[in-house]
Scaffold this active site. Sequence first.
Site, PDB file in Angstrom:
ATOM      1  N   THR A   1       0.760  -1.015   0.024  1.00  0.00           N
ATOM      2  CA  THR A   1       0.082  -0.048   0.010  1.00  0.00           C
ATOM      3  C   THR A   1       0.850   1.400  -0.012  1.00  0.00           C
ATOM      4  O   THR A   1       2.050   1.287   0.356  1.00  0.00           O
ATOM      5  CB  THR A   1      -0.979   0.161   1.236  1.00  0.00           C
ATOM      6  OG1 THR A   1      -1.648   1.120   1.359  1.00  0.00           O
ATOM      7  CG2 THR A   1      -0.066  -0.155   2.633  1.00  0.00           C
TER       8      THR A   1
ATOM      9  N   TYR B   1      -2.825  -1.492  10.539  1.00  0.00           N
ATOM     10  CA  TYR B   1      -3.014  -2.241   9.220  1.00  0.00           C
ATOM     11  C   TYR B   1      -1.688  -1.859   8.331  1.00  0.00           C
ATOM     12  O   TYR B   1      -1.330  -2.660   7.729  1.00  0.00           O
ATOM     13  CB  TYR B   1      -4.230  -1.966   8.486  1.00  0.00           C
ATOM     14  CG  TYR B   1      -3.988  -2.091   6.864  1.00  0.00           C
ATOM     15  CD1 TYR B   1      -4.106  -3.255   6.454  1.00  0.00           C
ATOM     16  CD2 TYR B   1      -4.213  -0.853   6.136  1.00  0.00           C
ATOM     17  CE1 TYR B   1      -3.945  -3.240   5.023  1.00  0.00           C
ATOM     18  CE2 TYR B   1      -4.196  -0.877   4.950  1.00  0.00           C
ATOM     19  CZ  TYR B   1      -3.824  -2.268   4.250  1.00  0.00           C
ATOM     20  OH  TYR B   1      -3.832  -2.238   2.864  1.00  0.00           O
TER      21      TYR B   1
ATOM     22  N   LYS C   1       1.631  -3.994   6.580  1.00  0.00           N
ATOM     23  CA  LYS C   1       2.337  -4.213   5.018  1.00  0.00           C
ATOM     24  C   LYS C   1       3.729  -3.893   5.207  1.00  0.00           C
ATOM     25  O   LYS C   1       4.468  -4.441   4.288  1.00  0.00           O
ATOM     26  CB  LYS C   1       1.296  -3.267   4.167  1.00  0.00           C
ATOM     27  CG  LYS C   1      -0.081  -3.592   3.963  1.00  0.00           C
ATOM     28  CD  LYS C   1      -0.283  -4.418   2.890  1.00  0.00           C
ATOM     29  CE  LYS C   1      -1.888  -4.641   2.434  1.00  0.00           C
ATOM     30  NZ  LYS C   1      -2.240  -5.741   1.553  1.00  0.00           N
TER      31      LYS C   1
HETATM   32  O1  LIG Z   1     -15.710   9.239   4.757  1.00  0.00           O
HETATM   33  C1  LIG Z   1     -14.330   9.296   4.724  1.00  0.00           C
HETATM   34  C2  LIG Z   1     -13.320   8.266   4.557  1.00  0.00           C
HETATM   35  C3  LIG Z   1     -12.077   8.660   4.317  1.00  0.00           C
HETATM   36  N1  LIG Z   1     -11.740   9.880   4.223  1.00  0.00           N
HETATM   37  C4  LIG Z   1      -9.997  10.162   4.096  1.00  0.00           C
HETATM   38  O2  LIG Z   1      -9.808   9.612   2.952  1.00  0.00           O
HETATM   39  C5  LIG Z   1      -8.351   9.170   2.943  1.00  0.00           C
HETATM   40  C6  LIG Z   1      -8.464   7.743   2.557  1.00  0.00           C
HETATM   41  O3  LIG Z   1      -9.187   6.877   3.438  1.00  0.00           O
HETATM   42  P1  LIG Z   1      -9.841   5.484   2.827  1.00  0.00           P
HETATM   43  O4  LIG Z   1     -10.633   4.892   3.855  1.00  0.00           O
HETATM   44  O5  LIG Z   1     -10.392   5.613   1.418  1.00  0.00           O
HETATM   45  O6  LIG Z   1      -8.539   4.607   2.487  1.00  0.00           O
HETATM   46  P2  LIG Z   1      -7.466   4.131   3.614  1.00  0.00           P
HETATM   47  O7  LIG Z   1      -7.911   3.856   5.096  1.00  0.00           O
HETATM   48  O8  LIG Z   1      -6.129   4.887   3.200  1.00  0.00           O
HETATM   49  O9  LIG Z   1      -7.305   2.504   3.055  1.00  0.00           O
HETATM   50  C7  LIG Z   1      -7.609   2.229   1.558  1.00  0.00           C
HETATM   51  O10 LIG Z   1      -6.542   2.580   0.955  1.00  0.00           O
HETATM   52  C8  LIG Z   1      -5.273   2.005   1.372  1.00  0.00           C
HETATM   53  C9  LIG Z   1      -4.303   2.625  -0.058  1.00  0.00           C
HETATM   54  S1  LIG Z   1      -3.488   4.173   0.862  1.00  0.00           S
HETATM   55  O11 LIG Z   1      -4.551   5.180   1.512  1.00  0.00           O
HETATM   56  O12 LIG Z   1      -2.631   3.540   1.976  1.00  0.00           O
HETATM   57  O13 LIG Z   1      -2.951   4.652  -0.131  1.00  0.00           O
HETATM   58  C10 LIG Z   1      -5.220   0.506   0.913  1.00  0.00           C
HETATM   59  O14 LIG Z   1      -4.177  -0.019   1.506  1.00  0.00           O
HETATM   60  C11 LIG Z   1      -6.424   0.099   1.927  1.00  0.00           C
HETATM   61  O15 LIG Z   1      -6.432  -1.364   1.752  1.00  0.00           O
HETATM   62  C12 LIG Z   1      -7.967   0.661   1.726  1.00  0.00           C
HETATM   63  O16 LIG Z   1      -8.945   0.342   2.577  1.00  0.00           O
HETATM   64  C13 LIG Z   1      -7.900   9.158   4.459  1.00  0.00           C
HETATM   65  O17 LIG Z   1      -7.260  10.337   4.639  1.00  0.00           O
HETATM   66  C14 LIG Z   1      -9.188   9.402   5.361  1.00  0.00           C
HETATM   67  O18 LIG Z   1      -9.104  10.187   6.418  1.00  0.00           O
HETATM   68  C15 LIG Z   1     -12.515  10.981   4.800  1.00  0.00           C
HETATM   69  O19 LIG Z   1     -12.203  12.111   4.624  1.00  0.00           O
HETATM   70  N2  LIG Z   1     -13.711  10.702   4.945  1.00  0.00           N
END
Ligand SMILES: O=c1ccn([C@@H]2O[C@H](COP(=O)(O)OP(=O)(O)O[C@H]3O[C@H](CS(=O)(=O)O)[C@@H](O)[C@H](O)[C@H]3O)[C@@H](O)[C@H]2O)c(=O)[nH]1
Length: 382
Positions: free
Chosen positions: A144, A181, A185
């Site tokens: 990730t 999580y 990774k």
């Molecule tokens: O209602 C929401 C949901 C999320 N966020 C924000 O959007 C961003 C991304 O959140 P997310 O829930 O879409 O993604 P994340 O928790 O980071 O995890 C997802 O995206 C990751 C890639 S990354 O984000 O690490 O590049 C993958 O590894 C995970 O498996 C996948 O669930 C964060 O800053 C979070 O705070 C909001 O502002 N509002």
Amino acid sequence: MKVLVLGGDGYLGWPTALHLSDCGHEVAVLDNGARRGYDDELGVTSLVPIRRLDERVTAWEEVSGAQLSIYHGDLLDAEYVSATLAEFRPDAVVHFAEQRSAPYSMLDRDHATYTQHNNVVGTLNLLYGIAETDPDIHLVKLGTLGEYGTPNIDIEEGWLTVEHNGRSDRVLFPKRPGSFYHLSKVHDSHNIEFACRAWDLRATDLNQGVVYGHHTAQTGRDERLATRFDYDAVFGTVLNRFIVQAVLGEPLTVYGSGGQTRGVIDIRDTVECVRLAVENPAERGEFRVFNQLTESFSVGELAKLVADIHPCTEITHLDNPRVEADQHHYNVVSTGLAELGLRPHLLADTLITSMFELVERHAGRVNRAALLPATQWRLPGR
Ligand SMILES: O=c1ccn([C@@H]2O[C@H](COP(=O)(O)OP(=O)(O)O[C@H]3O[C@H](CS(=O)(=O)O)[C@@H](O)[C@H](O)[C@H]3O)[C@@H](O)[C@H]2O)c(=O)[nH]1
């Protein structure tokens, strides 16, 4: 090629298995059903109805004429992993079989330890299985972008050349992840890199950004082939969630100021990136890293994109339940997959509009209470 897709019943694993099968590879899927179990635990279901794995496989055979083998099993069972590798004899193993939600890992101690045990030990069993069965098998592992966090320097593709006190070395890029999580990774990446060095294995770590979208060329061919669509605050990814919130007339839940920036990728590009990695394997002994994103957006920009094309949509700013910077430098190098020929689908209004239609069709299945975040990263009272 013979390809074993681990976690082949999940949001991305299933479409990846179909894409590889459609491209002529002989594909088997392995899954322990954990992802469907998290739904039961959290009291939610996929927005789009999904069929049982065996029904999906039968539907794919009817639609395409291609067969997929199914293995039901758990990577925590090391003997099962080795036996499966010895039986199927893959050229490549694509590894999606991990607990992949950051909020789920931050629910409490049990969920943190479950996530790290499941992910790290499962991957370790897999590394041993590959080393013992056939070290030539190429491991394509879903990492990730969140492994890197948001450092105040450009994020290189896995490796960094460092000069220090007149000497120079190529080291793994420093990691500063933002959840237990994401940390799992990071631990995987270190274990895999060591296995490549110690045992001469070959591996590609795909450091993927936040995935959006639902349909791929294959899953769109029959409704029985649909992949899951998560909208809840634990498993839903941000753009898919905003689209559901807009259709339901709920405010878009931007956490904090919305300045936090993430790499994103369309699900159709996810499956293509995996194909490119599988068909162009790493060298023996090589730990190869690709940063798997096609664009970057701040969360506030994503919310505005949705609100601008869905009438009467409100954006709300919630206190951020996570611990993350919301103003930061973000420049991710991503050349490896482009050099292999990736032609990205960039985020367009048409994709968002088509997802509005999909969500409208299934809106009655949404549990509205599950839209709001319930996991706090900080300890109570801090
Ligand atoms: O209602 C929401 C949901 C999320 N966020 C924000 O959007 C961003 C991304 O959140 P997310 O829930 O879409 O993604 P994340 O928790 O980071 O995890 C997802 O995206 C990751 C890639 S990354 O984000 O690490 O590049 C993958 O590894 C995970 O498996 C996948 O669930 C964060 O800053 C979070 O705070 C909001 O502002 N509002």
